[in-house]
Structure formats: C-alpha cells, structure tokens
Design a protein around this motif. Structure first.
Motif, PDB file in Angstrom:
ATOM      1  N   GLN A   1     -46.059  65.079  98.755  1.00 48.26           N
ATOM      2  CA  GLN A   1     -46.993  65.093  99.879  1.00 48.26           C
ATOM      3  C   GLN A   1     -46.997  66.451 100.566  1.00 48.26           C
ATOM      4  OE1 GLN A   1     -49.242  62.774 100.889  1.00 48.26           O
ATOM      5  NE2 GLN A   1     -49.916  64.370 102.305  1.00 48.26           N
ATOM      6  N   GLU A   2     -45.821  67.062 100.699  1.00 48.95           N
ATOM      7  CA  GLU A   2     -45.759  68.384 101.322  1.00 48.95           C
ATOM      8  C   GLU A   2     -46.538  69.417 100.510  1.00 48.95           C
ATOM      9  OE1 GLU A   2     -42.536  70.010 103.240  1.00 48.95           O
ATOM     10  OE2 GLU A   2     -41.451  68.148 103.613  1.00 48.95           O
TER      11      GLU A   2
ATOM     12  N   ARG B   1     -49.044  68.769  98.522  1.00 51.80           N
ATOM     13  CA  ARG B   1     -50.477  68.474  98.661  1.00 51.80           C
ATOM     14  C   ARG B   1     -51.009  68.999  99.990  1.00 51.80           C
ATOM     15  NH1 ARG B   1     -48.752  63.778  95.972  1.00 51.80           N
ATOM     16  NH2 ARG B   1     -48.398  62.633  97.909  1.00 51.80           N
ATOM     17  N   SER B   2     -50.146  69.012 101.018  1.00 52.80           N
ATOM     18  CA  SER B   2     -50.576  69.425 102.347  1.00 52.80           C
ATOM     19  C   SER B   2     -50.577  70.934 102.526  1.00 52.80           C
ATOM     20  CB  SER B   2     -49.661  68.792 103.414  1.00 52.80           C
ATOM     21  OG  SER B   2     -49.698  67.382 103.328  1.00 52.80           O
ATOM     22  N   THR B   3     -49.568  71.600 101.941  1.00 52.76           N
ATOM     23  CA  THR B   3     -49.387  73.021 102.222  1.00 52.76           C
ATOM     24  C   THR B   3     -49.518  73.924 101.017  1.00 52.76           C
ATOM     25  OG1 THR B   3     -46.993  72.921 101.885  1.00 52.76           O
ATOM     26  CG2 THR B   3     -47.795  72.402 104.085  1.00 52.76           C
TER      27      THR B   3
END
Length: 271
Positions: free
Chosen positions: A251-252, A254-256
C-alpha cells in the motif's frame, strides 16, 4: 543508508513470512525496498521463505531475489539476530533445526519475548492447515493453480505498466479474497492456532502460511499473521516499546512509489 538516516525506521523486531523466493510471483523488489527502510535488532523469517515446491517444477531466480538473500545474510553477520522457522514450502530445512547457517538460526518454532515482557509463540502454521496435513495432493494441486494465477498476473502487470497504471495488483490475492470458502478456511486456521497458543500459556502467536495479514485480540490473546510478499507485501514489526503493528508496504508503494535506491555496495555481501 543506516539507522541514522531519517528515511530509515528502526524497530525492535521484523517478522516476515511467505516470501516464496524462487518463484515468479515473489515481490523481491518490494521486499528490498522495505528492508532498505527498516532496521531491526531481530529479524524473524516465519516460513515459506524459499519455495522448494515450486522450484521442483521450474525455477525463477531473479537478481533481486539473490539480493534479498545477500541482504539477510549481511544483516545476520552485522549483528541482527536472524531466526528462520521453515514452513511447508521450505520444509526440507526442518531437518536442520537447531543449527546455525551463515549466522542464521534455524528453529522449528520459537518464543519471542517483546520489550514489554509479553511472550509470543512463533510458528509457520501449516500444522494447523488440515488440507496441508492430511491431503497433501490437494495442497500441491492448489499450489499449481495458484502459480498459474501468478503467471497470468505477471502479464497483467506488464499491461498495467504499459498503460501507465501505477502500483502492484495481485490477481491471485483478489481471487482468494472473493472466495467465501477461503474466508471460512482462514477463520478455522486462526481458531486452531489460537487454541494451541492458549494451551502453551503465551500472550500471543505470530504466524504465516495463509497469506492473510492480521492483528487482532482473541479472548485476551493476540493473533498476528505476517501476510506475504506475493499478493500483499506485508510484515509485522515490533516497536522499541513493545507495540506491534502491521506494515503494508504494498500500500505504501502504491501511495508514494519506490523510495530512493541505495548505492550498489550497500547491497553486496562482503567476502
């Protein structure tokens, strides 16, 4: 990069499972990114780190997978206590439990004492999977089907990159989340593991096997599952004060997006 770097998170312990080195589905690049940004006093490898089942059919061993092994060996040599608890996919290593290989301790199971004194039983978990224990051929067939989904997913990932769609998405993980019987299986597995943990008088259990990251309280005991580095890219960490948390690195990313890479020499095992 080191623990004094503001981009590095220093935690007391890292718990990883189900990396499945040797397979096309292994998200080694994401794992390397996670390790570059997390330092720890303890590193626990909670099973299915190397996938000997899949490698008996075909081997996919990328440079990044090799670097994962190098990085773990380097950490063990530099003072991180690394404990490897083999799972069913790397069960061939279970006959060596109680020995030390390259500064890595092999254990069948282990008790981790957290900073606050609480005791956690570490076990891969396949002993509590009735399919794996009693119907091995079904487990092997499921493994073949799962790897087929992973192979299809590799082509989908290429298409997503071509279309400029960021992030990693797992077809196998999506299918598993949508199957109701899989949900039932997960709860049966968790109940069996927690029943055994309670009989051992520990404060909780940390396991892997089912590729379903989790952290929850069950009648006064803590159940934690590390997840995996095929479908989700997740880990469990213990902070210096004894608090545990899930790190969803997928998720990290995908976010950053990916973090800055380290210089090559930092990734190389010294002779």
């Amino acid at each position: 990069m080191n623990a004094s770097d503001p981009l590095v998170r220093h935690v007391r312990a890292i718990f990883l499972s189900d990396i499945h080195l040797g397979t096309r589905g292994c998200q080694a690049e994401a794992l390397l990114d996670f390790l570059r940004h997390h330092e720890s006093d303890y590193l626990y490898l909670v099973g299915d780190i190397i996938d000997f089942w899949a490698m008996s059919r075909s081997i996919h061993w990328s440079p990044s997978q090799n670097t994962v092994v190098q990085k773990i060996l380097r950490r063990a040599r530099k003072g991180t206590r690394v404990i490897f608890i083999p799972g069913n996919h790397d069960e061939a290593l279970r006959e060596y439990t109680g020995t030390v290989f390259g500064d890595i301790e092999l254990q069948r199971e282990y008790i981790h004492q957290a900073a606050d004194g609480r005791r956690y039983w570490l076990v891969h978990g396949d002993d509590f999977d009735q399919v794996t224990r009693h119907h091995r051929w079904v487990a092997l067939l499921g493994d073949v089907a799962y790897n087929l989904l992973v192979s299809i997913n590799a082509r989908l990932s290429w298409l997503r990159r071509t279309l400029g769609i960021a992030g990693y998405w797992s077809l196998a993980g999506y299918a598993k989340r949508k199957v109701k019987s899989a949900v039932s299986f997960i709860y049966d597995f968790e109940d069996s593991v927690m029943h055994e943990a309670r009989s051992r008088g520990v404060d909780g259990v940390i396991c892997g096997h089912i590729h379903a990251v989790s952290q929850r309280e069950v009648q006064g005991l803590t159940y934690m599952n590390c997840g995996d580095w095929v479908d989700s890219c997740t880990a469990i960490v213990e902070h210096p004060d004894g608090r545990f948390a899930i790190v969803d690195w997928g998720q990290e990313l995908r976010s950053t997006g990916p973090r800055p890479a380290l210089p090559l020499e930092e990734e190389t095992v010294e002779a």
